[in-house]
Design a protein around this motif. Sequence first.
Motif, mmCIF file in Angstrom:
data_model
loop_
_atom_site.group_PDB
_atom_site.id
_atom_site.type_symbol
_atom_site.label_atom_id
_atom_site.label_comp_id
_atom_site.label_asym_id
_atom_site.label_seq_id
_atom_site.Cartn_x
_atom_site.Cartn_y
_atom_site.Cartn_z
ATOM 1 N N ASP A 28 -59.409 21.955 44.834
ATOM 2 C CA ASP A 28 -59.221 21.327 46.144
ATOM 3 C C ASP A 28 -60.301 20.289 46.429
ATOM 4 O O ASP A 28 -60.044 19.291 47.093
ATOM 5 C CB ASP A 28 -59.214 22.380 47.250
ATOM 6 C CG ASP A 28 -57.981 23.266 47.196
ATOM 7 O OD1 ASP A 28 -56.905 22.757 46.812
ATOM 8 O OD2 ASP A 28 -58.097 24.458 47.515
ATOM 9 N N GLU A 29 -61.478 20.507 45.923
ATOM 10 C CA GLU A 29 -62.588 19.578 46.143
ATOM 11 C C GLU A 29 -62.379 18.252 45.408
ATOM 12 O O GLU A 29 -62.729 17.196 45.923
ATOM 13 C CB GLU A 29 -63.888 20.235 45.668
ATOM 14 C CG GLU A 29 -65.131 19.433 45.937
ATOM 15 C CD GLU A 29 -66.393 20.166 45.509
ATOM 16 O OE1 GLU A 29 -67.406 19.476 45.328
ATOM 17 O OE2 GLU A 29 -66.374 21.409 45.341
ATOM 18 N N TYR A 30 -61.798 18.300 44.205
ATOM 19 C CA TYR A 30 -61.730 17.115 43.352
ATOM 20 C C TYR A 30 -60.337 16.507 43.177
ATOM 21 O O TYR A 30 -60.222 15.442 42.588
ATOM 22 C CB TYR A 30 -62.302 17.432 41.965
ATOM 23 C CG TYR A 30 -63.803 17.526 41.966
ATOM 24 C CD1 TYR A 30 -64.589 16.385 41.926
ATOM 25 C CD2 TYR A 30 -64.439 18.762 42.018
ATOM 26 C CE1 TYR A 30 -65.961 16.459 41.931
ATOM 27 C CE2 TYR A 30 -65.817 18.849 42.025
ATOM 28 C CZ TYR A 30 -66.578 17.695 41.980
ATOM 29 O OH TYR A 30 -67.949 17.772 41.983
ATOM 30 N N MET A 31 -59.291 17.160 43.649
ATOM 31 C CA MET A 31 -57.938 16.646 43.436
ATOM 32 C C MET A 31 -57.266 16.282 44.753
ATOM 33 O O MET A 31 -57.452 16.969 45.754
ATOM 34 C CB MET A 31 -57.077 17.680 42.707
ATOM 35 C CG MET A 31 -57.519 17.912 41.301
ATOM 36 S SD MET A 31 -56.395 19.015 40.434
ATOM 37 C CE MET A 31 -56.969 18.723 38.782
ATOM 38 N N THR A 32 -56.452 15.228 44.692
ATOM 39 C CA THR A 32 -55.679 14.851 45.867
ATOM 40 C C THR A 32 -54.583 15.892 46.111
ATOM 41 O O THR A 32 -54.175 16.608 45.192
ATOM 42 C CB THR A 32 -55.020 13.467 45.678
ATOM 43 O OG1 THR A 32 -54.122 13.522 44.566
ATOM 44 C CG2 THR A 32 -56.056 12.370 45.470
ATOM 45 N N GLU A 33 -54.128 15.962 47.340
ATOM 46 C CA GLU A 33 -53.062 16.916 47.680
ATOM 47 C C GLU A 33 -51.765 16.610 46.948
ATOM 48 O O GLU A 33 -50.982 17.512 46.663
ATOM 49 C CB GLU A 33 -52.812 16.918 49.182
ATOM 50 C CG GLU A 33 -53.915 17.563 49.975
ATOM 51 C CD GLU A 33 -53.613 17.614 51.461
ATOM 52 O OE1 GLU A 33 -52.418 17.630 51.840
ATOM 53 O OE2 GLU A 33 -54.570 17.649 52.244
ATOM 54 N N ASN A 34 -51.539 15.335 46.636
ATOM 55 C CA ASN A 34 -50.300 14.933 45.958
ATOM 56 C C ASN A 34 -50.568 14.593 44.490
ATOM 57 O O ASN A 34 -49.931 13.713 43.928
ATOM 58 C CB ASN A 34 -49.648 13.764 46.689
ATOM 59 C CG ASN A 34 -50.553 12.550 46.760
ATOM 60 O OD1 ASN A 34 -51.753 12.636 46.522
ATOM 61 N ND2 ASN A 34 -49.986 11.409 47.100
ATOM 62 N N PHE A 35 -51.478 15.335 43.858
ATOM 63 C CA PHE A 35 -51.859 15.136 42.458
ATOM 64 C C PHE A 35 -50.611 15.096 41.568
ATOM 65 O O PHE A 35 -49.758 15.981 41.646
ATOM 66 C CB PHE A 35 -52.783 16.287 42.034
ATOM 67 C CG PHE A 35 -53.285 16.205 40.626
ATOM 68 C CD1 PHE A 35 -54.287 15.320 40.286
ATOM 69 C CD2 PHE A 35 -52.760 17.030 39.650
ATOM 70 C CE1 PHE A 35 -54.766 15.256 38.985
ATOM 71 C CE2 PHE A 35 -53.232 16.978 38.345
ATOM 72 C CZ PHE A 35 -54.240 16.084 38.022
ATOM 73 N N ILE A 36 -50.510 14.050 40.747
ATOM 74 C CA ILE A 36 -49.354 13.865 39.863
ATOM 75 C C ILE A 36 -49.738 14.317 38.462
ATOM 76 O O ILE A 36 -50.717 13.835 37.884
ATOM 77 C CB ILE A 36 -48.906 12.384 39.841
ATOM 78 C CG1 ILE A 36 -48.531 11.932 41.248
ATOM 79 C CG2 ILE A 36 -47.758 12.189 38.852
ATOM 80 C CD1 ILE A 36 -48.397 10.430 41.392
ATOM 81 N N GLN A 37 -48.967 15.228 37.907
ATOM 82 C CA GLN A 37 -49.241 15.822 36.600
ATOM 83 C C GLN A 37 -48.188 15.346 35.600
ATOM 84 O O GLN A 37 -46.994 15.542 35.827
ATOM 85 C CB GLN A 37 -49.198 17.347 36.725
ATOM 86 C CG GLN A 37 -49.400 18.117 35.471
ATOM 87 C CD GLN A 37 -50.776 17.881 34.874
ATOM 88 O OE1 GLN A 37 -50.928 17.122 33.929
ATOM 89 N NE2 GLN A 37 -51.781 18.523 35.440
ATOM 90 N N HIS A 38 -48.634 14.741 34.499
ATOM 91 C CA HIS A 38 -47.703 14.283 33.469
ATOM 92 C C HIS A 38 -47.596 15.259 32.290
ATOM 93 O O HIS A 38 -46.753 15.053 31.416
ATOM 94 C CB HIS A 38 -48.087 12.882 32.974
ATOM 95 C CG HIS A 38 -47.929 11.838 34.031
ATOM 96 N ND1 HIS A 38 -46.712 11.264 34.331
ATOM 97 C CD2 HIS A 38 -48.837 11.289 34.882
ATOM 98 C CE1 HIS A 38 -46.878 10.386 35.303
ATOM 99 N NE2 HIS A 38 -48.156 10.387 35.660
ATOM 100 N N ASN A 39 -48.426 16.291 32.256
ATOM 101 C CA ASN A 39 -48.274 17.343 31.252
ATOM 102 C C ASN A 39 -47.038 18.144 31.669
ATOM 103 O O ASN A 39 -47.017 18.731 32.753
ATOM 104 C CB ASN A 39 -49.520 18.234 31.213
ATOM 105 C CG ASN A 39 -49.423 19.333 30.196
ATOM 106 O OD1 ASN A 39 -48.378 19.946 30.013
ATOM 107 N ND2 ASN A 39 -50.526 19.616 29.532
ATOM 108 N N PRO A 40 -45.999 18.193 30.821
ATOM 109 C CA PRO A 40 -44.741 18.822 31.244
ATOM 110 C C PRO A 40 -44.808 20.336 31.403
ATOM 111 O O PRO A 40 -43.860 20.941 31.908
ATOM 112 C CB PRO A 40 -43.759 18.429 30.134
ATOM 113 C CG PRO A 40 -44.605 18.187 28.944
ATOM 114 C CD PRO A 40 -45.903 17.635 29.462
#
Length: 125
Positions: A28-40
């Motif tokens: 939560d400290e380092y990632m945006t709330e809408n973090f986009i993940q490309h690892n399937p």
Amino acid sequence: MTTEESNKQIVSTAYQRIFGDLDVTAVDEYMTENFIQHNPTIADGPKGVKALLQMLISQGVPKQKISFKHIAAEGDIVFLHSRYEMAGKEWRFIDIYRIENNKLAEHWDAMMPMPDGRANNNPMF
């Protein structure tokens, strides 16, 4: 400090805290709330990374100091080449993060375990 240097510091610190220290609160400290993940294999958002951390912890992956061979940045993109121990094997990772407002906003990766046999003597790290 340049933007690229700042971004490299943010990503390497976040990566150590999240994947080396297995610190779920760092997500939560380092990632945006809408973090986009490309690892399937991992869901979008901080919840996906937290679920991955919980799985790693449950499998007995130890806290560890991440070794970075290369860290490079271009604008809001940071590239990491790192070594990690998982499931009793050494792995090599290439991670690419996009930074937005000083947080991790997007992620791509490629990973491979150290092979038992080698076709050459060139180091992987």
